[in-house]
Design an enzyme around this catalytic site. Structure first.
Site, mmCIF file in Angstrom:
data_model
loop_
_atom_site.group_PDB
_atom_site.id
_atom_site.type_symbol
_atom_site.label_atom_id
_atom_site.label_comp_id
_atom_site.label_asym_id
_atom_site.label_seq_id
_atom_site.Cartn_x
_atom_site.Cartn_y
_atom_site.Cartn_z
ATOM 1 N N ARG A 347 -12.800 8.850 -27.056
ATOM 2 C CA ARG A 347 -11.621 7.805 -27.411
ATOM 3 C C ARG A 347 -11.879 6.845 -28.670
ATOM 4 N NH1 ARG A 347 -11.675 11.958 -24.423
ATOM 5 N NH2 ARG A 347 -10.482 12.229 -22.554
ATOM 6 N N ARG A 357 -12.571 1.648 -28.610
ATOM 7 C CA ARG A 357 -13.399 2.334 -27.581
ATOM 8 C C ARG A 357 -14.584 3.165 -28.051
ATOM 9 N NH1 ARG A 357 -9.506 5.284 -23.014
ATOM 10 N NH2 ARG A 357 -8.165 3.695 -22.680
ATOM 11 N N ARG A 363 -16.704 9.300 -17.594
ATOM 12 C CA ARG A 363 -15.291 9.904 -16.934
ATOM 13 C C ARG A 363 -14.694 10.013 -18.014
ATOM 14 N NH1 ARG A 363 -11.155 5.438 -16.389
ATOM 15 N NH2 ARG A 363 -12.614 4.315 -13.839
ATOM 16 N N TRP A 486 -10.378 6.049 -11.598
ATOM 17 C CA TRP A 486 -9.460 6.901 -12.954
ATOM 18 C C TRP A 486 -8.763 6.165 -13.301
ATOM 19 C CZ3 TRP A 486 -5.222 9.597 -13.390
ATOM 20 C CH2 TRP A 486 -4.530 9.825 -14.737
ATOM 21 N N ASP A 488 -7.021 3.421 -14.547
ATOM 22 C CA ASP A 488 -7.258 1.984 -14.516
ATOM 23 C C ASP A 488 -7.056 0.995 -14.553
ATOM 24 O OD1 ASP A 488 -9.174 2.990 -16.095
ATOM 25 O OD2 ASP A 488 -9.256 2.863 -18.086
ATOM 26 N N LYS A 631 3.134 5.243 -19.934
ATOM 27 C CA LYS A 631 2.189 4.749 -19.277
ATOM 28 C C LYS A 631 1.859 5.468 -17.950
ATOM 29 C CE LYS A 631 -1.520 3.242 -21.693
ATOM 30 N NZ LYS A 631 -2.721 4.185 -22.288
ATOM 31 N N GLU A 632 0.790 4.289 -17.019
ATOM 32 C CA GLU A 632 0.432 4.437 -16.032
ATOM 33 C C GLU A 632 1.618 3.942 -15.023
ATOM 34 O OE1 GLU A 632 -3.804 4.468 -17.104
ATOM 35 O OE2 GLU A 632 -1.863 3.156 -18.047
ATOM 36 N N HIS A 639 -2.793 14.105 -18.717
ATOM 37 C CA HIS A 639 -4.568 14.383 -18.157
ATOM 38 C C HIS A 639 -4.391 15.140 -16.540
ATOM 39 C CE1 HIS A 639 -8.657 12.795 -17.599
ATOM 40 N NE2 HIS A 639 -8.357 13.664 -16.866
ATOM 41 N N GLN A 685 -1.720 12.151 -24.205
ATOM 42 C CA GLN A 685 -2.221 10.928 -23.463
ATOM 43 C C GLN A 685 -1.468 11.084 -22.409
ATOM 44 O OE1 GLN A 685 -2.214 6.433 -22.680
ATOM 45 N NE2 GLN A 685 -4.090 6.794 -22.802
#
Length: 797
Positions: A347, A357, A363, A486, A488, A631-632, A639, A685
């Site tokens: 990444r 990064r 991971r 996993w 974050d 995103k999350e 993924h 992503q």
């Protein structure tokens, strides 16, 4: 709206319109010398690390996204008109400027024509070299003589360290020193300091790169960016190009550039080959050597051909012909290539990853290898061993492993607050997959050091990974989430517990038991089975929520991912992994995946959770940082899609597995690229979900675990070509509408041509399997029964 097409014969994606919704990229080179190039010749180049070895500059988050880049300006000396060999940066009207970009495997070709002057520019890094080539053929398609002046352009960093170059201007504006040696530009930084090749991370050492031209005489140069561009101008209208004459500027301090002026005269129909060479080292040594080596156009052609052959050989071990042409284009070339690029750069290097990064995230990298095993099994072993030596003696892992600086046995032990609960559990996916792919059962006995101290066999490393989570379990007997699990954005700490990692741990114990059976270790089997049974009991007792599994427990027992919650009442990962790990019985497995379909499925993929979070505990649910649907925070996190596809395939739901796969498959958006916006030939992503006003738009292409799990789920669970320790199992799960498909698979040096027939229109189930005309007892091919070349016929039913 369509901007290009897949050229399957040439293994290229062809961009026919340069005004793509976003810059569409490709990668050049290797992990030693890497480069990113876009369809408009934007991007940057770097040595070993995009964060600590970047020597050409890119301005991130700009419009367009990819400037500056590696440019060739052309000027007609009679009309004074000028343009660029790529549509940008000059940007001539598209009614007058015709262009086509062909992205291939580690090379890009841009063909353009303006004012009856055609250019074909091939960008690539010769194998084993630390410099790149821009081989440009200039052709006069008019009926008269043309006098042309060409100008190269790159913008240099003042320091290879990206933070020094971009942020520490009070320092970096005073260390550049440009020179020209025999018409080769020398880009020097900290030139009065000694070089320290043994200490790559020392950003204060003296460093040099060169820029040269082969095939034409240099008639001028500029190395001062501001002199070349001019005040209050940009890359579209450099004053030197406009005026038509370099000023032979030499930058000392401030900002440098690489401009070489070249004059050519072309008669009607005549063409000329010119090659720009840019790379690592001084002009006087490495630059001169590169020019000497590539002074002959035939050598340049051969170098490009070798690059194509090298990369295409790496992705030829697995191919498929199915009823879906878009799937075929992606699966046979771009997905394995995407996996190889992600494997190479983790990444760390893209138009999005700016250098924050650096190195290999633990991971991510362990998972990334899964997608490369069919392509480069013998190369993966070095990376796999590197990552195993990033495991600490505690059983946890270093968050990041830097290949250029890693010292196994001497690394500092990570602090307890740095550990993530899932890191080393991914080894249970990748280590067995490597052994199954290669048949190297002795790998389990190989002794490797821990990151900080001590050493163990690989099998003992795996046990230590299990013990790490068992030793860090909470009140419900489930693994603690630690810094992250996993996700974050889920910070559960040392008292909160993660159901997702509980399923990972369950999978790890099952895999560990399987390995110990092969190695005849009864005491280890007994230990692992006891732990697995206890964990199963704890999950059944505490994690089942009636229609799906919880996501986590806070330190005080508060439930995340529960139907009792107003927000984020269901999460995707625990449901997929309940099936994948083998924990859920058939009834619960069917129930949780039905809940996924009802609550999380959208036309563009499965959301990571539902509904979004705006009120829940921000100290734990960090997804509140993001807007809903991004995103999350209830986005379509790509993924995770592969895990759900695997779960559906394990249940025999071929139609649904395929529906989920196509919903986020990049090539399915080729004819409607305005929806997804990013490249239709690579994974990404995340995609904005229905809760976002940008629903369907995708972000962060190329470097994502989505590529690995897409390739893994498609090859092993949809097509069903599954390596095992002693052979190959064929267990497809496909749409009932498919009449069949064909696969070619190179496995342990043996070729398998597999034809799957589905005359019964089923979704799963093998009625018969024949190997070279002989009916086998089951859908498994023992490797010792296979020949060098094999024909396999599978009848579903």
């Amino acid at each position: 709206m369509q901007f290009g097409f897949f050229d399957d014969d040439n293994k290229e994606y062809v961009i026919t319109r340069p005004d793509t919704p976003r810059s569409w990229t490709n990668y050049l080179g290797s992990t030693e010398y890497g480069a990113i190039i876009t369809n408009n010749a934007g991007g940057y180049s770097f040595y070993q690390s995009a964060a600590q070895g970047r020597f050409t500059r890119l301005r991130f988050n700009n419009i367009p996204m990819d400037q500056p880049g590696r440019y060739l300006y052309l000027r007609d000396q009679d009309s004074s008109d000028y343009w660029s060999a790529s549509w940008q940066p000059v940007g001539k009207p598209l009614e007058q400027y015709k262009t086509e970009c062909r992205h291939g495997t580690a090379y890009t070709t841009i063909r353009s024509e303006y004012a009856q002057i055609e250019t074909i520019t091939n960008y690539f890094v010769p194998l084993g070299k630390t410099f790149e080539c821009w081989w440009c053929k200039v052709r006069n398609n008019s009926n008269k003589q043309r006098r042309l002046r060409l100008f190269t352009y790159v913008e240099y960093t003042n320091n290879w360290n990206v933070n020094q170059d971009f942020l520490n201007l009070q320092y970096s504006q005073y260390i550049l020193n440009m020179s020209v040696v025999d018409n080769i530009i020398d880009h020097g930084t900290n030139v009065n300091m000694p070089a320290k090749p043994e200490d790559f991370q020392d950003n204060g050492q003296g460093r040099h790169t060169f820029l040269a031209v082969s095939g034409a005489d240099v008639t001028g140069y500029d190395t001062d960016r501001d002199v070349f561009l001019g005040g209050y101008r940009d890359y579209s209208n450099p004053v030197v190009v406009e005026q038509g004459q370099c000023k032979n500027s030499l930058a000392v301090g401030d900002n440098g550039c690489g401009v070489l002026q070249i004059d050519i005269v072309l008669q009607a129909g005549e063409s000329r080959d010119i090659t720009v060479l840019m790379g690592i080292g001084t002009a006087g040594v490495e630059g001169k050597a590169a020019v000497k080596e590539f002074s002959n156009i035939n050598d340049i052609k051969q170098a490009l051909s070798s690059v194509k052959q090298h990369w295409q050989n790496r992705i030829c071990n697995l191919s498929a012909q199915t009823p879906d042409a878009e799937f075929n284009s992606l699966f046979n070339v771009w997905t394995p290539y995407n996996c190889l690029i992600t494997y190479a750069w983790s990444r760390a290097a893209s138009l999005i990853y700016t250098g924050e990064r650096d190195g290999l995230g633990y991971r991510d990298t362990v998972q990334d290898m899964l997608g490369c095993l069919p392509s480069i099994p013998t190369e993966v072993i070095d990376r796999l061993e590197l990552m195993i030596t990033g495991q600490a003696s505690t059983g946890g892992a270093m968050p990041v492993v830097k290949p250029f600086a890693h010292c196994p046995g001497k690394e500092p032990l990570p602090g307890e607050s740095e550990y993530r609960s899932d890191d080393c559990l991914w080894l249970f996916n990748t280590v067995p997959a490597y052994v199954k792919e290669t048949g190297d059962l002795d790998f389990f006995d190989k002794i490797l050091p821990y990151a900080d101290k001590g050493e163990d066999t690989v099998l003992a490393h795996l046990r230590r990974a299990i013990e790490f989570n068992l030793e860090r379990s909470g009140a419900h007997g489930l693994p603690c989430g630690l810094l992250a699990d996993w996700n974050d954005c889920l910070e559960l700490g040392h008292e909160g517990e993660t159901v997702f990692v509980a399923f990972q741990l369950r999978y790890a114990l099952k895999i560990y038991t399987d390995i110990c059976r092969i190695k005849n270790l009864p005491a280890e089997i007994t230990w692992a089975e006891q732990q697995l049974n206890q964990l199963d009991n704890n999950i059944d007792k505490h994690a089942w929520d009636g229609e799906w599994y919880l996501r986590a427990f806070r330190y005080d027992g508060f439930k995340f991912g529960s139907k009792e919650s107003e927000e984020a009442s269901i999460f995707l990962n625990p449901q997929s992994w309940a099936v994948f790990s083998g924990h859920a019985d058939h009834a619960n497995a069917e129930q949780v995946m039905q809940s996924v379909n009802q609550r999380l499925a959208t036309e563009h993929g499965l959301m990571i959770c539902d509904p979004p979070v705006t009120k829940m505990d921000p100290q734990v649910i960090r997804a509140r940082l993001f807007n809903p649907g991004m995103k999350e925070n209830a986005a379509i996190f790509c993924h995770t899609q592969g895990w759900a596809i695997i779960a559906e395939a394990m249940l025999g739901h071929g139609d649904r597995a395929w529906q989920y796969f196509r919903s986020y498959m990049p090539s399915a958006y080729n004819s409607r690229a305005e929806v997804r916006e990013i490249e239709p030939y690579v994974y990404c992503q995340s995609t904005h979900s229905k809760y976002s006003p940008r629903f369907g738009a995708s972000r962060v292409p190329w470097l994502s675990g989505a590529a690995t799990w897409a390739y893994y789920s498609a090859s092993q669970y949809i097509l069903g070509i599954q390596p095992e320790y002693n052979g190959l199992r064929i267990e497809p799960c496909i749409p009932a509408s498919w009449s069949g498909f064909k696969v070619e698979r190179n496995f342990r040096g043996k070729q398998f041509i597999i034809e799957v027939r589905n005359r019964s229109s089923v979704q799963k189930g093998v009625k018969t399997l024949s190997l070279n005309g002989e009916i086998l007892k089951e859908n498994f091919i023992p490797i010792d029964q296979a020949k060098k070349e094999n024909t396999v016929i599978v009848e579903m039913g």
